[in-house]
Design a protein around this motif. Structure first.
Motif, PDB file in Angstrom:
ATOM      1  N   MET A   1     -10.504   5.681 -17.450  1.00  0.00           N
ATOM      2  CA  MET A   1     -10.585   6.935 -16.939  1.00  0.00           C
ATOM      3  C   MET A   1      -9.304   7.001 -16.330  1.00  0.00           C
ATOM      4  SD  MET A   1     -14.203   8.449 -15.929  1.00  0.00           S
ATOM      5  CE  MET A   1     -14.695   7.077 -14.776  1.00  0.00           C
ATOM      6  N   ASP A   2      -9.303   8.395 -16.565  1.00  0.00           N
ATOM      7  CA  ASP A   2      -7.904   8.942 -15.898  1.00  0.00           C
ATOM      8  C   ASP A   2      -8.672   9.565 -14.548  1.00  0.00           C
ATOM      9  OD1 ASP A   2      -5.289   8.613 -16.841  1.00  0.00           O
ATOM     10  OD2 ASP A   2      -5.703   9.889 -17.965  1.00  0.00           O
ATOM     11  N   ILE A   3      -8.399   8.940 -13.728  1.00  0.00           N
ATOM     12  CA  ILE A   3      -8.317   9.797 -12.561  1.00  0.00           C
ATOM     13  C   ILE A   3      -7.813  10.433 -11.237  1.00  0.00           C
ATOM     14  CG2 ILE A   3     -10.359   8.873 -10.133  1.00  0.00           C
ATOM     15  CD1 ILE A   3     -11.718   6.787 -12.139  1.00  0.00           C
ATOM     16  N   LEU A   4      -8.222  11.046 -10.695  1.00  0.00           N
ATOM     17  CA  LEU A   4      -7.411  12.052  -9.549  1.00  0.00           C
ATOM     18  C   LEU A   4      -7.799  11.495  -8.406  1.00  0.00           C
ATOM     19  CD1 LEU A   4      -5.156  13.686  -9.057  1.00  0.00           C
ATOM     20  CD2 LEU A   4      -6.084  15.797  -9.243  1.00  0.00           C
ATOM     21  N   VAL A   5      -7.322  11.537  -7.354  1.00  0.00           N
ATOM     22  CA  VAL A   5      -7.437  10.921  -5.994  1.00  0.00           C
ATOM     23  C   VAL A   5      -7.221  11.743  -5.195  1.00  0.00           C
ATOM     24  CG1 VAL A   5      -8.058   9.564  -4.029  1.00  0.00           C
ATOM     25  CG2 VAL A   5      -7.954   9.017  -6.323  1.00  0.00           C
ATOM     26  N   SER A   6      -7.436  12.875  -4.111  1.00  0.00           N
ATOM     27  CA  SER A   6      -6.618  13.680  -3.458  1.00  0.00           C
ATOM     28  C   SER A   6      -6.391  12.776  -1.818  1.00  0.00           C
ATOM     29  CB  SER A   6      -7.127  14.850  -3.516  1.00  0.00           C
ATOM     30  OG  SER A   6      -6.853  16.172  -2.543  1.00  0.00           O
ATOM     31  N   GLY A   7      -5.647  12.896  -1.631  1.00  0.00           N
ATOM     32  CA  GLY A   7      -5.962  11.573  -0.326  1.00  0.00           C
ATOM     33  C   GLY A   7      -5.023  10.509  -0.127  1.00  0.00           C
ATOM     34  N   ALA A   8      -3.693  10.135   0.442  1.00  0.00           N
ATOM     35  CA  ALA A   8      -3.523   8.806   0.222  1.00  0.00           C
ATOM     36  C   ALA A   8      -3.266   8.502   2.152  1.00  0.00           C
ATOM     37  CB  ALA A   8      -2.039   8.394   0.108  1.00  0.00           C
ATOM     38  N   GLY A   9      -4.627   8.682   2.767  1.00  0.00           N
ATOM     39  CA  GLY A   9      -5.017   7.787   3.621  1.00  0.00           C
ATOM     40  C   GLY A   9      -5.491   6.312   4.057  1.00  0.00           C
ATOM     41  N   ILE A  10      -7.578   6.350   4.279  1.00  0.00           N
ATOM     42  CA  ILE A  10      -7.025   4.567   3.906  1.00  0.00           C
ATOM     43  C   ILE A  10      -8.581   5.266   2.408  1.00  0.00           C
ATOM     44  CG2 ILE A  10      -8.613   3.095   4.935  1.00  0.00           C
ATOM     45  CD1 ILE A  10      -5.541   4.101   6.952  1.00  0.00           C
ATOM     46  N   ALA A  11      -8.946   5.868   2.368  1.00  0.00           N
ATOM     47  CA  ALA A  11     -10.217   6.272   1.123  1.00  0.00           C
ATOM     48  C   ALA A  11      -9.207   6.179   0.573  1.00  0.00           C
ATOM     49  CB  ALA A  11     -11.576   7.233   1.489  1.00  0.00           C
ATOM     50  N   GLY A  12      -8.065   7.001  -0.199  1.00  0.00           N
ATOM     51  CA  GLY A  12      -7.427   7.004  -1.310  1.00  0.00           C
ATOM     52  C   GLY A  12      -7.077   5.890  -1.691  1.00  0.00           C
ATOM     53  N   PRO A  13      -5.525   4.832  -0.721  1.00  0.00           N
ATOM     54  CA  PRO A  13      -5.482   4.077  -1.532  1.00  0.00           C
ATOM     55  C   PRO A  13      -6.359   2.879  -1.741  1.00  0.00           C
ATOM     56  CG  PRO A  13      -4.427   5.164   0.450  1.00  0.00           C
ATOM     57  CD  PRO A  13      -5.633   5.613   0.085  1.00  0.00           C
ATOM     58  N   ALA A  14      -7.368   2.911  -0.856  1.00  0.00           N
ATOM     59  CA  ALA A  14      -8.467   1.292  -0.626  1.00  0.00           C
ATOM     60  C   ALA A  14      -9.000   2.258  -2.908  1.00  0.00           C
ATOM     61  CB  ALA A  14      -9.268   1.447  -0.067  1.00  0.00           C
ATOM     62  N   LEU A  15      -9.436   3.289  -2.642  1.00  0.00           N
ATOM     63  CA  LEU A  15     -10.320   3.101  -4.260  1.00  0.00           C
ATOM     64  C   LEU A  15      -9.413   2.895  -4.795  1.00  0.00           C
ATOM     65  CD1 LEU A  15     -12.360   4.410  -5.450  1.00  0.00           C
ATOM     66  CD2 LEU A  15     -11.788   6.873  -5.643  1.00  0.00           C
ATOM     67  N   ALA A  16      -7.864   3.694  -4.865  1.00  0.00           N
ATOM     68  CA  ALA A  16      -7.213   3.127  -5.845  1.00  0.00           C
ATOM     69  C   ALA A  16      -7.114   1.343  -6.905  1.00  0.00           C
ATOM     70  CB  ALA A  16      -5.468   3.584  -5.936  1.00  0.00           C
ATOM     71  N   HIS A  17      -6.741   1.028  -5.666  1.00  0.00           N
ATOM     72  CA  HIS A  17      -6.798  -1.016  -5.764  1.00  0.00           C
ATOM     73  C   HIS A  17      -8.316  -0.854  -6.616  1.00  0.00           C
ATOM     74  CE1 HIS A  17      -6.694  -5.084  -4.943  1.00  0.00           C
ATOM     75  NE2 HIS A  17      -7.967  -5.150  -4.205  1.00  0.00           N
ATOM     76  N   CYS A  18      -9.006  -0.366  -5.938  1.00  0.00           N
ATOM     77  CA  CYS A  18     -11.058  -0.809  -6.857  1.00  0.00           C
ATOM     78  C   CYS A  18     -10.223  -0.442  -7.965  1.00  0.00           C
ATOM     79  CB  CYS A  18     -12.141  -0.550  -6.009  1.00  0.00           C
ATOM     80  SG  CYS A  18     -12.112  -0.815  -4.257  1.00  0.00           S
TER      81      CYS A  18
ATOM     82  N   GLY B   1       2.693  -0.025  -7.481  1.00  0.00           N
ATOM     83  CA  GLY B   1       2.253  -0.688  -8.515  1.00  0.00           C
ATOM     84  C   GLY B   1       1.655  -0.236 -10.325  1.00  0.00           C
ATOM     85  N   HIS B   2       0.686   0.311  -9.776  1.00  0.00           N
ATOM     86  CA  HIS B   2       0.156   0.727 -10.934  1.00  0.00           C
ATOM     87  C   HIS B   2      -0.476   1.545 -10.630  1.00  0.00           C
ATOM     88  CE1 HIS B   2      -2.999  -0.308  -7.933  1.00  0.00           C
ATOM     89  NE2 HIS B   2      -2.905  -1.427  -7.913  1.00  0.00           N
ATOM     90  N   THR B   3      -0.627   2.959  -8.852  1.00  0.00           N
ATOM     91  CA  THR B   3      -1.155   3.615  -8.985  1.00  0.00           C
ATOM     92  C   THR B   3       0.128   4.816  -8.942  1.00  0.00           C
ATOM     93  OG1 THR B   3      -2.664   3.534  -7.951  1.00  0.00           O
ATOM     94  CG2 THR B   3      -2.360   5.350  -7.410  1.00  0.00           C
ATOM     95  N   ARG B   4       0.456   5.827  -9.971  1.00  0.00           N
ATOM     96  CA  ARG B   4       1.137   7.041  -9.406  1.00  0.00           C
ATOM     97  C   ARG B   4       1.022   7.854  -8.201  1.00  0.00           C
ATOM     98  NH1 ARG B   4       1.184  11.835 -13.273  1.00  0.00           N
ATOM     99  NH2 ARG B   4       2.834  12.971 -12.076  1.00  0.00           N
ATOM    100  N   TYR B   5       2.112   7.918  -7.037  1.00  0.00           N
ATOM    101  CA  TYR B   5       1.328   8.688  -6.023  1.00  0.00           C
ATOM    102  C   TYR B   5       2.228  10.059  -5.832  1.00  0.00           C
ATOM    103  CZ  TYR B   5      -1.077   5.225  -3.369  1.00  0.00           C
ATOM    104  OH  TYR B   5      -2.292   3.896  -3.107  1.00  0.00           O
ATOM    105  N   THR B   6       1.932  10.431  -5.557  1.00  0.00           N
ATOM    106  CA  THR B   6       3.142  12.133  -5.395  1.00  0.00           C
ATOM    107  C   THR B   6       2.079  12.455  -3.992  1.00  0.00           C
ATOM    108  OG1 THR B   6       2.654  12.490  -7.609  1.00  0.00           O
ATOM    109  CG2 THR B   6       3.646  14.187  -6.522  1.00  0.00           C
TER     110      THR B   6
END
Ligand SMILES: Cc1cc2nc3c(=O)[nH]c(=O)nc-3n(C[C@H](O)[C@H](O)[C@H](O)COP(=O)(O)OP(=O)(O)OC[C@H]3O[C@@H](n4cnc5c(N)ncnc54)[C@H](O)[C@@H]3O)c2cc1C
Length: 392
Positions: A1-18, A111-116
């Motif tokens: 899936m293409d998934i958009l995450v709002s917020g690069a605190g703790i939960a957001g990047p941890a989710l990107a990893h998983c 390396g794999h997640t697009r951060y803006t």
């Protein structure tokens, strides 16, 4: 899936990893212009937190950044130790500065997640097959799922669930955290308390000092600026005047009201909330552990599902996490009485409690068990974790 995450605190990047481990494409947007430094040390404690960190391959990335505040000296206005707050209150099994944790998680996923950075979602419109998103720079996108990991005052929550102020439950306590130069020579760890206000300092080995201030209030609404904190601590003893001078010059300054978030539902169609956005607990409520465990559970439930059965996966994620988050919120509800007791008598009672619990080894162990039991108050399903994941 293409998934958009709002917020690069703790939960957001941890989710990107998983999510990446399970083969999804992830985009993270963060309103701050760059990863946000700062914050007090946060901790992971007990078998659930550590089990998830180990399973997901994050533990070896975090260990090198571990700090250990250790026991805190409870001091009087002259700086004399009057009691000892056992390390188990703050330190847990793996303690790490919040800013370090966020940065390590972002670096591990870049390396794999697009951060803006410097961008936020301004509108969401969903239909049965996806979500159309507009960002505040005018750009648009379409995603299979949108995750609000944008903290206590989540914009995704407001856009998807409406602006109901009733979901925010203030705990009557304001907290402020900032870094001060090592040249101030702060003690390794100390807590100074006056009725309704307290200051905790720590100097993680080889690092600048970290200062954490708490003050209680009645119904007042405060502006989130340094002058508010300076006014609340005016005339305070010990080294507070010196710390307030240092606060004026610090760059990483964080201030918020300790507040819980209580919502009837954490998802609406193809939009779901994670971490503080869904269930902020306040100090002592395992907020960071909940954010990382929640990321693992959400990604795992999505992996067990097909894109067309998305709402059911989101409900299963909530069914696992909701009772756990509620237990942690109940624990944190007593935070104000503990962090900034209202009267001199209550401060003395708290310090007596610390003297008792910190004294004999069996009591220390009991205290440690008490401080860990809410962090372990969940039984996670036996999820499969893909063996082929790559930690960048
Ligand atoms: C700078 C900072 C310092 C903190 N310090 C402490 C501390 O000392 N002690 C403590 O207990 N807790 C602290 N917290 C809160 C703690 O990080 C969380 O309670 C917990 O780790 C859960 O993490 P989270 O990712 O859900 O929320 P957070 O860590 O709060 O992360 C949410 C992220 O979303 C971003 N965001 C907010 N609104 C938007 C938007 N509209 N669009 C895009 N992005 C958005 C924020 O900038 C932030 O980076 C701090 C939070 C921040 C942001």
């Amino acid at each position: 899936m293409d998934i958009l995450v709002s917020g690069a605190g703790i939960a957001g990047p941890a989710l990107a990893h998983c999510l990446h481990a399970h083969g999804h494409r992830v985009t993270v947007v963060e309103r701050a212009p760059a990863p946000r430094p700062g914050g007090w040390a946060v901790d992971f404690r007990g078998r659930v937190h550590l089990g998830v960190l180990e399973r997901t391959g994050l533990l070896p990335l975090l260990r090198p950044h571990a700090t250990r505040t250790g026991d805190l000296a409870v001091v009087d206005a002259a700086g004399r130790r009057v009691a000892t707050m056992p390390a188990a209150v703050f330190s847990g099994d793996l303690e790490i500065l919040r800013g370090d944790l966020s940065r390590v998680l972002i670096d591990a996923t870049r390396g794999h997640t697009r951060y803006t950075f410097g961008i936020r979602i301004s509108s969401l419109a969903q239909d049965p097959s996806g979500v159309d998103v507009t960002f505040d720079d005018g750009s648009t996108g379409r995603f299979d799922l949108v995750v609000g990991a944008d903290g206590l005052r989540s914009a995704v929550r407001r856009l998807a669930f409406g602006d109901d102020p009733g979901v925010l439950r203030p705990l009557g306590l304001h907290g402020c955290v900032f870094t001060v130069p090592g040249s101030l020579s702060l003690p390794d760890g100390a807590l100074y308390t006056e009725p309704g206000r307290s200051v905790t300092v720590a100097s993680p080995h080889g690092r600048d000092g970290v200062v954490q201030l708490f003050f209680t209030h009645s119904q007042q609404v405060y502006r989130r600026e340094r002058a508010t904190v300076a006014a609340a601590f005016q005339g305070a003893g010990w080294r507070v005047a010196e710390l307030l001078d240092a606060m004026a010059a610090t760059e990483d300054w964080w201030f918020d009201e300790a507040t819980q978030v209580v919502l009837d539902r954490w998802s609406s169609g193809r939009v779901v909330l994670l971490g503080d956005a869904a269930h902020a607990a306040g100090p002592g409520g395992n907020g960071t552990g909940l954010a990382v465990v929640g990321a693992y559970v959400l990604a795992s439930e999505l992996a067990r599902s097909t894109p067309s059965a998305l709402p059911a996966a989101l409900e299963r994620y909530e069914a696992v996490m909701r009772p756990y988050a509620a237990t942690c919120q109940r624990q944190a509800a007593g935070g104000a009485a503990f962090l900034a007791p209202a009267t001199a008598r209550q401060i003395a009672q708290r310090d007596r409690f610390f003297r008792m619990m910190g004294g004999l080894p069996p009591l220390r162990r009991l205290f440690s068990w008490m401080a860990t039991r809410t962090a372990t108050a969940v039984r996670l399903p036996d999820y499969e974790w893909p063996g082929s994941h790559v930690v960048a």
